[in-house]
Design an enzyme around this catalytic site. Sequence first.
Site, PDB file in Angstrom:
ATOM      1  N   HIS A 119       0.867  -1.184   0.000  1.00 21.24           N
ATOM      2  CA  HIS A 119       0.000   0.000   0.000  1.00 21.24           C
ATOM      3  C   HIS A 119       0.905   1.237   0.000  1.00 21.24           C
ATOM      4  O   HIS A 119       2.006   1.188   0.551  1.00 21.24           O
ATOM      5  CB  HIS A 119      -0.838  -0.057   1.287  1.00 21.24           C
ATOM      6  CG  HIS A 119      -1.924   0.960   1.387  1.00 21.24           C
ATOM      7  ND1 HIS A 119      -1.695   2.266   1.748  1.00 21.24           N
ATOM      8  CD2 HIS A 119      -3.262   0.858   1.191  1.00 21.24           C
ATOM      9  CE1 HIS A 119      -2.851   2.921   1.779  1.00 21.24           C
ATOM     10  NE2 HIS A 119      -3.820   2.091   1.445  1.00 21.24           N
ATOM     11  N   ASP A 196       2.819  -4.576   8.183  1.00 24.37           N
ATOM     12  CA  ASP A 196       1.598  -3.779   8.034  1.00 24.37           C
ATOM     13  C   ASP A 196       0.417  -4.746   8.183  1.00 24.37           C
ATOM     14  O   ASP A 196       0.117  -5.519   7.272  1.00 24.37           O
ATOM     15  CB  ASP A 196       1.627  -3.098   6.663  1.00 24.37           C
ATOM     16  CG  ASP A 196       0.314  -2.401   6.337  1.00 24.37           C
ATOM     17  OD1 ASP A 196      -0.637  -2.499   7.137  1.00 24.37           O
ATOM     18  OD2 ASP A 196       0.255  -1.767   5.264  1.00 24.37           O
ATOM     19  N   GLN A 199      -4.884  -5.206   7.023  1.00 28.69           N
ATOM     20  CA  GLN A 199      -5.893  -6.138   6.498  1.00 28.69           C
ATOM     21  C   GLN A 199      -5.835  -7.486   7.212  1.00 28.69           C
ATOM     22  O   GLN A 199      -6.696  -8.344   6.981  1.00 28.69           O
ATOM     23  CB  GLN A 199      -5.686  -6.356   4.984  1.00 28.69           C
ATOM     24  CG  GLN A 199      -5.773  -5.096   4.161  1.00 28.69           C
ATOM     25  CD  GLN A 199      -7.178  -4.480   4.185  1.00 28.69           C
ATOM     26  OE1 GLN A 199      -8.161  -5.114   4.582  1.00 28.69           O
ATOM     27  NE2 GLN A 199      -7.269  -3.229   3.763  1.00 28.69           N
ATOM     28  N   LYS A 222     -10.628  -0.616  10.164  1.00 29.96           N
ATOM     29  CA  LYS A 222     -10.781  -1.826   9.326  1.00 29.96           C
ATOM     30  C   LYS A 222     -11.107  -3.043  10.197  1.00 29.96           C
ATOM     31  O   LYS A 222     -11.349  -4.131   9.708  1.00 29.96           O
ATOM     32  CB  LYS A 222      -9.513  -2.067   8.523  1.00 29.96           C
ATOM     33  CG  LYS A 222      -9.283  -0.973   7.486  1.00 29.96           C
ATOM     34  CD  LYS A 222      -8.007  -1.150   6.743  1.00 29.96           C
ATOM     35  CE  LYS A 222      -7.550   0.132   6.088  1.00 29.96           C
ATOM     36  NZ  LYS A 222      -8.134   0.378   4.786  1.00 29.96           N
ATOM     37  N   CYS A 359      -4.685   2.450  -3.742  1.00 25.13           N
ATOM     38  CA  CYS A 359      -3.453   2.967  -3.117  1.00 25.13           C
ATOM     39  C   CYS A 359      -2.311   1.982  -3.283  1.00 25.13           C
ATOM     40  O   CYS A 359      -1.503   1.777  -2.354  1.00 25.13           O
ATOM     41  CB  CYS A 359      -3.658   3.284  -1.637  1.00 25.13           C
ATOM     42  SG  CYS A 359      -4.888   4.545  -1.359  1.00 25.13           S
TER      43      CYS A 359
END
Length: 401
Positions: A119, A196, A199, A222, A359
């Site tokens: 991202h 990261d 998600q 999220k 993104c």
Amino acid sequence: MSDEEAPLDLVADFPAIPSGWAYLDTAATAQKPRAVIDAITRGYDDTYATVHRGVYQRSADMTLAYEAARATVARFIGGSPEEIVFVRGATEAINLVAQCWAGTQLRAGDRILLSQLEHHSNIVPWQMVAQRVGAAIDVVPLTDDHRIDLDAMAAMIRPEHKLVALSHVSNVLGSVLDVRRAADIAHGAGAKILIDGCQAVPRVPVDVAALGCDFYVFSGHKLYGPTGIGALWARTALLEAMPPYQGGGSMIDRVSFERTTYAPPPTRFEAGTPHIVGALGLAAAIDYVTAIGLPRIHAHEAALVRDARAALARFNSVRLFGPEDSAGIVSFALEGVHPHDIGTIFDEHRVAIRAGHHCAQPLMATLGVDATARASFGVYNGADDIAALVAGMERVVRIFG
Ligand code: PMP
């Protein structure tokens, strides 16, 4: 079928999902369950006060609740409360590590290792710090089935690489990283590794100790929580070695015009009045998903992904991206039709998907497309939503022939 395997049926918990609306954009932001909305309302209602400063009971109670929220986040990912910094979201967390860790540890000639599916939030902060210190960036390629190629990573990593930053779950492809292996490869070369987890936290169980990473970041919104709140987890020794990110109230020990000393982590990184109620909402969201169980959520979404991929594959000229076993996210394209047109026609059919570059422009270039259409699932989705996706595709095919 055991209870554990039965599909989830939780849409009634989500007041913002009207009947007949297929919400398939959870990877952008998740809808909020009543429990989270109630926690936020309660926070601003008869319990509201500031934290850390008040000498009156309400403020002391709010401080306990805010710190309890930090402990909830820590338990959720297997860390300890002193290792959790509340931030605005993953973007801020990555910028914090880029500025305060990489910005002070990296020297000219050092290198940072990213992957092709990152991202922009996990690319641009590294470019900014690399430019400042004279470091360079290398990019790990993807396998044919669109996972980060860890064999390639092992072959390309060198002692100059001081930091590796990778997505746990791709926001475009849903591919799940073998974090443990990536961490072992990074550490074998003497590099630190940031994951990261934006998600991943809503989709797979996360235990930072078992994963072996050094930094882990995610956003609350999220994960069925509010916007404006997220977390950075980092090993205590790393946080202790990092200078503050921003200056202001709360993050200090003593201030004089001659000399200011700073509070220990995590307070050192939380300048100003924090997003108090956001932290309470995030804790409520964590309680919500924990009560369902992340393994169960993962199984539910994996089944939806399998069904969606099989249904989409039946249309001629559909291109599916990502591996078969992706977590909760399916990207696709239809030859000759722009993904924005797919999204617009779906919307007329009350199906909300995302269309665009997500993104992740470097990933789009790797896939050889400008954009994809993306359906992403949450705990509230079910067979009706797959049927709505198929009905939307039938309409697109009818319109575009
Ligand atoms: N990383 C990934 C993989 C994401 O999906 C996102 C959000 N789309 C981000 C980082 C940035 O998150 P936020 O905008 O909440 O800071």
